[in-house]
Design a protein around this motif. Structure first.
Motif: not given
Length: 284
Positions: A39-45, A201-212
């Motif tokens: 389950i990837s980290y993400e804040s897209l919504d 906050a960075p989440y409102l304006s940026n696409m962010i996701a991460a995964r090991p």
């Protein structure tokens, strides 16, 4: 939050865990590793004005049934429900993020984390810190270097708050300071609202996701930049161009089922107000 209605079978299937379910350290290691990879980290919504909902039903709908990920509150709330369903004893805490900052920076408590109480001691379990979430539980004890499937990590005491550090190449990078006092879920609701609606906050304006990834690698998406970081400090970088490339990377490399309509709106937001330079220090 009330864990009533938690779908243990659905969660374990989603993360691909078919091993023992006894609440031991060995099982915890397997669960942290499996959840972090599945389950990837993400804040897209958040970019689309959707404040993350932290009740179990909403978390399951998004991350178990809909093929999406989440950020720290979502990830660790879901993981907490899973651990409780298996009989683990734990305490919910918060941390002060100091990634890319001075170790004693006066930071607010904006990160959720878990402490699991085991026969062997108290262990940090955190599946929600972007590209540096520990992929193994960590003994909450200062000055002990602990290997994980990715980086070597340790805690050092800073004014009574144990600070998590990760060895990146030949340097120790600060991650967050653990506040050693239990938190109520209402405090997470307040912080979740703040981090998902505050204009700075960075989440409102940026696409962010991460995964090991495999072989101790970490993959991060920050707007058009995809970075694969190796444990020795080397990085591979590429730049995305066009909705097809974004869609392919999100779905095939991060395992995120993002509708094309939503993705198109996100790209418009990035074009209008996204960060144009290097990634935010929390996600570099």
């Amino acid at each position: 939050m009330d864990d009533e209605g938690f779908d243990q079978e659905g969660w374990l299937t989603r993360i691909g865990h078919s091993g023992p379910r006894t609440p031991t350290l060995e099982t915890l290691r397997a669960l942290v590793f499996a959840h972090a990879h599945a389950i990837s980290y993400e804040s897209l919504d958040i970019m689309l004005g959707r404040v993350p909902q932290l009740d179990v039903a909403s978390l399951q709908k998004k991350m178990i049934y809909s093929g999406r990920g989440g950020y720290c509150f979502e990830q660790n709330m879901l993981f907490r429900a899973g651990l409780r369903s298996l009989g683990y004893r734990l305490t919910s805490l918060q941390g002060r993020v100091v990634r890319g900052l001075d170790i004693d920076a006066p930071r607010p408590a904006i990160h959720m984390l878990l402490i699991v109480h085991l026969h062997e001691g108290d262990y940090l379990a955190d599946v929600g810190f972007g590209n540096l979430a520990p992929t193994a539980p960590l003994l909450l004890k200062p000055d002990v270097e602990q290997d994980t499937p990715h980086e070597t990590m340790r805690f050092i005491d800073v004014g009574g708050e144990l600070t998590l550090q990760s060895r990146l190449g030949d340097q120790w990078a600060h991650i967050y300071r653990v506040i050693p006092y239990p938190r109520y879920d209402g405090e997470y609701e307040i912080t979740n609202w703040y981090t998902s609606t505050h204009p700075s906050a960075p989440y409102l304006s940026n696409m962010i996701a991460a995964r090991p990834g495999p072989d101790r690698t970490r993959m991060t998406l920050f707007n058009a930049r995809v970075i694969v970081r190796h444990s020795d400090g080397r990085s591979e970088r590429r730049t995305l161009d066009g909705i097809d490339q974004y869609s392919s990377v999100l779905r095939e490399e991060f395992g995120l089922n993002v509708p094309d309509e939503d993705l198109a709106k996100m790209l418009e937001i990035v074009e209008r107000r996204g960060a144009k330079g290097a990634p935010h220090p929390f996600f570099s």
